[in-house]
Design a protein around this motif. Structure first.
Motif, mmCIF file in Angstrom:
data_model
loop_
_atom_site.group_PDB
_atom_site.id
_atom_site.type_symbol
_atom_site.label_atom_id
_atom_site.label_comp_id
_atom_site.label_asym_id
_atom_site.label_seq_id
_atom_site.Cartn_x
_atom_site.Cartn_y
_atom_site.Cartn_z
ATOM 1 N N PRO A 1 0.784 -1.243 0.000
ATOM 2 C CA PRO A 1 0.000 0.000 0.000
ATOM 3 C C PRO A 1 0.818 1.297 0.000
ATOM 4 N N ILE A 2 2.133 1.206 0.192
ATOM 5 C CA ILE A 2 2.982 2.391 0.207
ATOM 6 C C ILE A 2 3.848 2.367 -1.047
ATOM 7 N N VAL A 3 3.732 3.408 -1.864
ATOM 8 C CA VAL A 3 4.472 3.473 -3.121
ATOM 9 C C VAL A 3 5.315 4.748 -3.129
ATOM 10 N N VAL A 4 6.629 4.581 -3.351
ATOM 11 C CA VAL A 4 7.525 5.731 -3.431
ATOM 12 C C VAL A 4 7.703 6.081 -4.901
ATOM 13 N N GLU A 5 7.411 7.322 -5.229
ATOM 14 C CA GLU A 5 7.561 7.816 -6.590
ATOM 15 C C GLU A 5 8.424 9.075 -6.538
ATOM 16 N N PRO A 6 8.977 9.500 -7.655
ATOM 17 C CA PRO A 6 9.844 10.692 -7.644
ATOM 18 C C PRO A 6 9.178 11.925 -7.032
ATOM 19 N N GLU A 7 7.874 12.076 -7.228
ATOM 20 C CA GLU A 7 7.185 13.260 -6.699
ATOM 21 C C GLU A 7 6.715 13.100 -5.255
ATOM 22 N N GLY A 8 6.886 11.917 -4.665
ATOM 23 C CA GLY A 8 6.499 11.735 -3.269
ATOM 24 C C GLY A 8 6.048 10.320 -2.964
ATOM 25 N N VAL A 9 5.484 10.169 -1.780
ATOM 26 C CA VAL A 9 5.002 8.872 -1.303
ATOM 27 C C VAL A 9 3.490 8.831 -1.461
ATOM 28 N N LYS A 10 3.000 7.752 -2.053
ATOM 29 C CA LYS A 10 1.551 7.562 -2.185
ATOM 30 C C LYS A 10 1.116 6.466 -1.224
ATOM 31 N N VAL B 1 18.392 4.258 9.621
ATOM 32 C CA VAL B 1 18.103 4.241 8.183
ATOM 33 C C VAL B 1 19.111 3.352 7.458
ATOM 34 N N ASP B 2 20.390 3.508 7.782
ATOM 35 C CA ASP B 2 21.431 2.694 7.142
ATOM 36 C C ASP B 2 21.260 1.217 7.460
ATOM 37 N N GLU B 3 20.898 0.908 8.708
ATOM 38 C CA GLU B 3 20.701 -0.496 9.095
ATOM 39 C C GLU B 3 19.557 -1.119 8.296
ATOM 40 N N VAL B 4 18.472 -0.384 8.128
ATOM 41 C CA VAL B 4 17.332 -0.887 7.358
ATOM 42 C C VAL B 4 17.718 -1.070 5.885
ATOM 43 N N LYS B 5 18.431 -0.119 5.329
ATOM 44 C CA LYS B 5 18.847 -0.206 3.919
ATOM 45 C C LYS B 5 19.702 -1.443 3.660
ATOM 46 N N GLN B 6 20.526 -1.814 4.640
ATOM 47 C CA GLN B 6 21.462 -2.924 4.468
ATOM 48 C C GLN B 6 20.887 -4.270 4.894
ATOM 49 N N SER B 7 19.670 -4.279 5.400
ATOM 50 C CA SER B 7 19.076 -5.502 5.939
ATOM 51 C C SER B 7 18.247 -6.237 4.901
ATOM 52 N N GLN B 8 18.046 -7.503 5.167
ATOM 53 C CA GLN B 8 17.139 -8.310 4.364
ATOM 54 C C GLN B 8 15.712 -7.934 4.750
ATOM 55 N N THR B 9 14.807 -8.074 3.826
ATOM 56 C CA THR B 9 13.414 -7.683 4.050
ATOM 57 C C THR B 9 12.842 -8.303 5.318
ATOM 58 N N ILE C 1 11.389 3.953 2.536
ATOM 59 C CA ILE C 1 12.480 4.900 2.704
ATOM 60 C C ILE C 1 12.285 5.975 1.648
ATOM 61 N N TYR C 2 12.266 7.224 2.118
ATOM 62 C CA TYR C 2 12.066 8.362 1.224
ATOM 63 C C TYR C 2 12.940 9.518 1.703
ATOM 64 N N GLN C 3 13.762 10.039 0.825
ATOM 65 C CA GLN C 3 14.658 11.156 1.131
ATOM 66 C C GLN C 3 15.495 10.895 2.378
ATOM 67 N N GLU C 4 16.106 9.708 2.426
ATOM 68 C CA GLU C 4 16.998 9.323 3.522
ATOM 69 C C GLU C 4 16.303 9.285 4.880
ATOM 70 N N LYS C 5 15.002 9.040 4.870
ATOM 71 C CA LYS C 5 14.235 8.863 6.105
ATOM 72 C C LYS C 5 13.361 7.628 5.952
ATOM 73 N N TYR D 1 4.903 7.927 11.247
ATOM 74 C CA TYR D 1 6.083 8.282 12.014
ATOM 75 C C TYR D 1 7.253 8.400 11.057
ATOM 76 N N GLU D 2 8.180 9.274 11.394
ATOM 77 C CA GLU D 2 9.369 9.483 10.575
ATOM 78 C C GLU D 2 10.591 9.149 11.410
ATOM 79 N N ILE D 3 11.499 8.372 10.841
ATOM 80 C CA ILE D 3 12.764 8.054 11.499
ATOM 81 C C ILE D 3 13.867 8.663 10.646
ATOM 82 N N ALA D 4 14.578 9.619 11.224
ATOM 83 C CA ALA D 4 15.633 10.298 10.478
ATOM 84 C C ALA D 4 17.030 9.926 10.986
#
Length: 85
Positions: free
Chosen positions: A9-18, A60-68, A33-37, A52-55
């Motif tokens: 249900p969450i889609v990241v597109e260049p113009e924002g999050v839907k 953020v780096d841990e999530v990016k490097q983790s398995q789904t 993950i959108y704009q490093e958050k 909620y936003e996690i900055a």
């Protein structure tokens, strides 16, 4: 991070999050993950949508490097630590 499935249900597109709240299950955590958050979304029983936003770069780096399958655990630990529930 792998691409979420088409029905996610969450889609990241260049113009924002839907957010397609009609596809969200109640009491389930969704993220992107959108704009490093990390953006977390949660729908309550009364259809109220929480965001909620996690900055924090380390999280953020841990999530990016983790398995789904590990990401939800990382996010839940963060929520518990910050008492966001």
């Amino acid at each position: 991070m792998g691409k979420p499935c088409v029905d996610y249900p969450i889609v990241v597109e260049p113009e924002g999050v839907k957010i397609r709240s009609e596809k969200m299950e109640v009491d389930k955590l969704y993220y992107c993950i959108y704009q490093e958050k990390i953006l977390l979304f949660y729908k309550e029983k009364n259809e109220m949508l929480n965001c909620y936003e996690i900055a924090e770069k380390d999280v953020v780096d841990e999530v990016k490097q983790s398995q789904t399958e590990d990401i939800e655990k990382i996010l839940q630990q963060y929520i518990d630590k910050k008492n966001l529930d």
